[in-house]
Every structure is written in structure tokens, then in C-alpha cells.
Design a protein around this motif. Sequence first.
Motif, PDB file in Angstrom:
ATOM      1  N   GLU A  29       0.759  -1.218  -0.040  1.00  0.00           N
ATOM      2  CA  GLU A  29      -0.111  -0.032   0.007  1.00  0.00           C
ATOM      3  C   GLU A  29       0.903   1.251  -0.089  1.00  0.00           C
ATOM      4  OE1 GLU A  29      -4.200  -0.972   2.044  1.00  0.00           O
ATOM      5  OE2 GLU A  29      -2.744  -0.493   3.288  1.00  0.00           O
ATOM      6  N   TRP A  81       0.600   4.881   1.226  1.00  0.00           N
ATOM      7  CA  TRP A  81      -0.287   5.540   1.926  1.00  0.00           C
ATOM      8  C   TRP A  81       0.017   7.173   1.603  1.00  0.00           C
ATOM      9  CZ3 TRP A  81      -1.632   3.677   7.336  1.00  0.00           C
ATOM     10  CH2 TRP A  81      -2.118   2.362   7.408  1.00  0.00           C
ATOM     11  N   HIS A  82      -1.075   8.151   1.328  1.00  0.00           N
ATOM     12  CA  HIS A  82      -0.919   9.406   0.867  1.00  0.00           C
ATOM     13  C   HIS A  82      -1.969  10.122   1.854  1.00  0.00           C
ATOM     14  CE1 HIS A  82       0.871   7.820  -2.736  1.00  0.00           C
ATOM     15  NE2 HIS A  82       1.124   9.068  -2.914  1.00  0.00           N
ATOM     16  N   TRP A  83      -1.565  11.332   2.408  1.00  0.00           N
ATOM     17  CA  TRP A  83      -2.516  12.358   3.023  1.00  0.00           C
ATOM     18  C   TRP A  83      -3.135  13.052   1.808  1.00  0.00           C
ATOM     19  CZ3 TRP A  83      -3.519  12.128   8.016  1.00  0.00           C
ATOM     20  CH2 TRP A  83      -2.493  11.784   8.874  1.00  0.00           C
ATOM     21  N   ALA A 137      -5.238   2.337   8.717  1.00  0.00           N
ATOM     22  CA  ALA A 137      -4.993   3.597   8.962  1.00  0.00           C
ATOM     23  C   ALA A 137      -5.336   4.164  10.458  1.00  0.00           C
ATOM     24  CB  ALA A 137      -5.769   4.525   8.186  1.00  0.00           C
ATOM     25  N   LEU A 193      -5.963   9.820   5.718  1.00  0.00           N
ATOM     26  CA  LEU A 193      -4.936   8.863   5.297  1.00  0.00           C
ATOM     27  C   LEU A 193      -5.293   7.762   4.522  1.00  0.00           C
ATOM     28  CD1 LEU A 193      -1.587   8.751   5.551  1.00  0.00           C
ATOM     29  CD2 LEU A 193      -2.128   7.439   7.631  1.00  0.00           C
ATOM     30  N   GLY A 194      -5.148   7.753   3.186  1.00  0.00           N
ATOM     31  CA  GLY A 194      -5.415   6.526   2.481  1.00  0.00           C
ATOM     32  C   GLY A 194      -4.586   5.800   1.624  1.00  0.00           C
ATOM     33  N   ASP A 195      -4.711   4.552   1.127  1.00  0.00           N
ATOM     34  CA  ASP A 195      -4.006   3.896   0.280  1.00  0.00           C
ATOM     35  C   ASP A 195      -4.322   4.542  -1.305  1.00  0.00           C
ATOM     36  OD1 ASP A 195      -2.614   1.861  -1.259  1.00  0.00           O
ATOM     37  OD2 ASP A 195      -4.303   0.615  -1.476  1.00  0.00           O
ATOM     38  N   GLU A 196      -3.255   4.664  -2.035  1.00  0.00           N
ATOM     39  CA  GLU A 196      -3.222   5.282  -3.421  1.00  0.00           C
ATOM     40  C   GLU A 196      -4.203   4.677  -4.298  1.00  0.00           C
ATOM     41  OE1 GLU A 196      -0.215   7.344  -6.370  1.00  0.00           O
ATOM     42  OE2 GLU A 196       0.174   5.143  -5.866  1.00  0.00           O
TER      43      GLU A 196
END
Length: 399
Positions: free
Chosen positions: A103, A105-107, A130, A164-167
Motif C-alpha cells: 500500500e 499511503w498518502h495524505w 490507517a 490517510l489512505g492507500d493510493e
Amino acid sequence: MRYGLLLLLTVCTVNVQATETMQLRTTQSPPYQFLVNGELSGVSVDILRCVMGRLDWPYDIHLLPWARAVEDLRQQASDGIFTATPEPALDRLATMSAPFALEKWHWYHRSEGIFQPQGKTLGVIRSSNAASWLKRQGLNAAVEVNSMQQLIYLLQHGRIDAFLGDELVVQEQLHSMKLPATEFRAEFSHYMPLGIYFSHDFLGRHPQFLAQFNHQLKRCAPAALQLSDTEQQRIRQQLQDTLQPQLPSSRLLPALQAENKRLGVLTVAAKMALDKQWVGETQLGSGPLLERVEQQPISAWLRELQQQSEGLIREIYITGAQGINLAQSLPTSDIDQSDEEAYQQLVVQQQPLWIGPIEYDESARSFQIKVAWPVPEQGPRQGMVVLGLDAEHALRRSQ
């Protein structure tokens, strides 16, 4: 991401030879595992099916809410749980496999400039990976919801400052909502490996299983740790702007030419003998071959560059035209690099640059990218420079 679910699903292999059927638990987490017309599908499920087929091992998968799946593992009612991220609570119950997915992760936010989560109103999916990570980082998620769609809606309407989530998950949800991929600003936070936690009890009964499972992962998930095109471009730009200018060919060439002349032409047997000597000396921590490389003036320079990089550079080594180490910041596992892909690409095939896949260090739970270029960059190759970069540090720095 984890989502609660009340459905139970069983999937089995057939015509297999094993002493017992493995009992696994999972929860819906598109695109990694999800239901399609009542059948479990997804990236993780496909990879698992491939690995277990190669091992000829039968398995059942029960689809449950995440908390229930963890409790089954705790009560030894199951042998494993997926798709999981590293968690201290699970480490006490089980051992995680090598990653079969990664994963990114991006803000996601609407702020100008570099995003800082401290003091912001954060949203999170209840009981998700998350949510667990934010808690471990001491970050409070003020708003908990049940789905990615709800998070996107809240951010759209200013009810939260960020999530915060997986792209891959976020982009898939935006697409299903007919929203552009550029709906929000996205800043890389970190990688998160996804794997299977196998219970200590199961691995105690089958001590060879985990090594066999991890070995087959390399065949069933070869692209799991590949850099995306965008990530590769960011690394290339950072090399061009910052790293390559710090290691100019003009400073390396005299030492490389002298070393190539000293070594002459090495046979395969001679390289094998050097490698054997090198391994023995690195295990002892001393010896003439190891000392020769470590005491090179260039090695001292490389150590200084690594220390000054503020964690970006994890290792640097320089080889001659035949792939034998001339200098290094840290001892490598072997002294002959001629069988490595970097050497084959740069010296044998005369490519201008090599960027490797993301490498996962299971013991440190960290990620590294190896990059390399020839010396000199134009003309007959006298050797190559190889850098090991902290992957997360490099990508955050290049944003």
C-alpha cells in the motif's frame, strides 16, 4: 483498508496433498479482497491462490469483520489472517509473511503547501489499518466512518481537513464516484506492506512452511514491490539534481583505473575465491581483503556522504569494471557484483542508469531502493556507483 462484514465465505482448493487444511480469515478490502457475485476475488486472493496452488496446500477462507477475524486468531480458531499490515498486537500472536502487495499511503487534503497532520481534523475508517497506524503515531482521528466513500464526501464538504489512505483504494473510489483523480491534493506519507499473519501455533506444527510460502511469493507477485512510473521519475530527478553531482566521475576515475589495472582479468574461479574470502572476513570482522576496501580513501569519503544524507542514503559502494568492490560505506554481503542486475544493465549492456525495485527489510520493516550508474557516464565503463536509498525518505523528499 478494513471494512466490517457479516458474511461468511469458504474457498477451498482441490486435489492437493497436505496434512491439514489451513484455516484463514479475511475481511473485505477492495481492491485486495472483495466479493463479486458472492465469490471472493481481488489482488490478494489471486496471489494467495497462486502460492497455495504451487505449494499444493488446501485452505479455507472465512470472510468476517476484522475484529472477529483477529479474535479467531487469538483463540487459535484460525491459522492465519489477511490482508494485514504489521501490527504489534498481531506480532504477539503470529508471524507475518513477506509482502505480497504494497500500500502507498498518502495524505489527502485541500491545504496549500506541505501538509502537517498535527492539530488538523482527521477522518478515518473505523477499525482500519490507517486507524491503527494513526493511534500508534499519537494522532487523533476526530471523525470515524464506515467507508472510503464517506471519507471523500466529508473532505469534499470541509467536514474534515484530511484523511490517510492507500493510493489504489482512493483512486478506485474516486473513479466509482465519477470524481477526477485530482479532486484532492495528495502527499506521500509512507509505504505499508500487506501480507498474511500465520499463527505461531500453525508455524510450530509446520516449521518449513513460511520459508516455502515466501519463496513462492516471488513467482506469484513479481510486481508487488515495483516503483510506479511517477515514482521512478521522482527518483531520477533526485539523482540528477542531488546525488550524482556528489559523486562525480572525475573524482572516481583515477582510483578505478588503477584498481582495474591491478586486478587484471579475473577468471570465474578467481572471483569465486575472492567472494569466499570476503564472506569469511566479514563474518570475522577483519582480514586483508576487507581492510583493503575499507581503508581506501574513497571509502572514508563514502561514509561521510552517507552520514551527511540525514537518513536518505543507507549504503554506497563502488565497483570496478569486473564488478569487484573498490570502496564502500558499509560492508556488502559479497565483493563480486558482476552477477547483479545493476552490473549487467550498466556495464554489460551499457545502459545509462539502473533503478531497482523496492526492497523490504523484514527485520527492520523498512524499504530500500537501489540505484546505480556507470563510471564514467559516457565512454568505456570503468565501474559503477551503487546507492541504497531509504525509499520513503527519497519519495517524501522529491514531492
